[in-house]
Write an enzyme that holds these catalytic residues in place. Structure first.
Site, PDB file in Angstrom:
ATOM      1  N   HIS A 183      -0.460   4.207   0.932  1.00 49.90           N
ATOM      2  CA  HIS A 183      -1.325   5.151   1.780  1.00 49.90           C
ATOM      3  C   HIS A 183      -1.317   4.482   3.203  1.00 49.90           C
ATOM      4  O   HIS A 183      -1.018   3.265   3.380  1.00 49.90           O
ATOM      5  CB  HIS A 183      -2.616   5.567   1.097  1.00 49.90           C
ATOM      6  CG  HIS A 183      -3.479   4.584   0.807  1.00 49.90           C
ATOM      7  ND1 HIS A 183      -3.411   3.597  -0.094  1.00 49.90           N
ATOM      8  CD2 HIS A 183      -4.689   4.050   1.580  1.00 49.90           C
ATOM      9  CE1 HIS A 183      -4.420   2.795   0.104  1.00 49.90           C
ATOM     10  NE2 HIS A 183      -5.121   2.652   1.091  1.00 49.90           N
ATOM     11  N   LYS A 223       0.933  -1.209   0.064  1.00 50.58           N
ATOM     12  CA  LYS A 223      -0.005   0.048  -0.117  1.00 50.58           C
ATOM     13  C   LYS A 223       1.130   1.147   0.082  1.00 50.58           C
ATOM     14  O   LYS A 223       1.784   1.246   0.705  1.00 50.58           O
ATOM     15  CB  LYS A 223      -0.932   0.006   1.207  1.00 50.58           C
ATOM     16  CG  LYS A 223      -2.035  -0.986   1.169  1.00 50.58           C
ATOM     17  CD  LYS A 223      -2.844  -0.890   2.369  1.00 50.58           C
ATOM     18  CE  LYS A 223      -3.562   0.497   2.681  1.00 50.58           C
ATOM     19  NZ  LYS A 223      -4.245   0.617   3.755  1.00 50.58           N
TER      20      LYS A 223
END
Length: 227
Positions: free
Chosen positions: A113, A111
């Protein structure tokens, strides 16, 4: 007399687990094709531990095997995807036995974020036990061990449900099983709740003619592919 002396001792935990797996429909007999393309007379599918009661019981079996083994570990790691659910179930099972440990798992894709990265859960540190369902050729366990080391921790073992006790390859020069590869090449202790030998012992003693009828086919499979 000799036949009695050569009879392996009965592992009651393994026998209970095989019985539970059959009753839950996770261990089935028939005609199946393995990942290696082999025609197998039985199939063990951990994806069918698919409700709360089954998962709770599965976690308890793992926990009892781990605690009886004496293997020292500080946390659990579940490789995506099946290992994620299994590691959570084992953590709960251990807590019920009085040993609460943290667990973590990985994502298949990082990921960019939020917390980011590929690892989720508790910080990966100390002695880490990998939780998964089976070992085929050991490649995915090498990947998990590499992730754990990259995080600065030490992989110490792998816990699985069923050791099929069969060769990972049909190459006559390589007659090792995936479990043997993990132990010999990766240096990780492998703990299984049950083995193919335990399954055959169950078929010998189940007292169910329908189940017993599968024994010869399972024995023939082991004779052809077993280690």
């Amino acid at each position: 007399m000799n036949s009695m002396m050569n009879t392996p001792p009965i592992d009651s935990l393994a026998q209970d687990f095989v019985r539970f797996s059959v009753e839950a429909g996770v261990l089935r007999f028939g005609d199946f094709t393995t990942k290696a393309g082999r025609a197998s007379p039985y199939f063990f599918n951990t994806g069918l531990f698919d409700d709360g009661a089954k998962l709770m019981k599965l976690g308890e079996f793992y926990a009892r095997r781990l605690l009886a083994s004496g293997l020292e570990f500080d946390m659990l790691f579940g490789p995506a995807y099946k290992g994620i659910t299994l590691a959570a179930a084992v953590a709960i099972g251990l807590a019920r036995e009085g040993k609460s440990v943290p667990y973590a798992y990985n994502r298949k894709e990082a990921k960019d974020h939020g917390e980011g990265g590929t690892l989720v859960g508790a910080p990966v540190r100390g002695r880490v036990l990998i939780i998964d369902d089976v070992i085929t050729d050991g490649a995915s366990k090498r990947e998990a061990a590499d992730m754990i080391r990259a995080a600065g921790a030490t992989p110490v073992g792998v816990a699985i449900t069923m050791d099929r006790q069969e060769r990972a390859s049909d190459d006559p020069a390589n007659r090792r099983s995936g479990v043997q590869y993990v132990e010999q090449e990766l240096g990780l202790k492998v703990l299984s709740i049950a083995t193919l030998a335990d399954l055959m012992q169950f078929l010998d003693t189940a007292g169910d003619p329908v189940l017993a009828a599968n024994r010869a086919r399972v024995a023939a499979y082991r004779e052809r592919y077993g280690i």
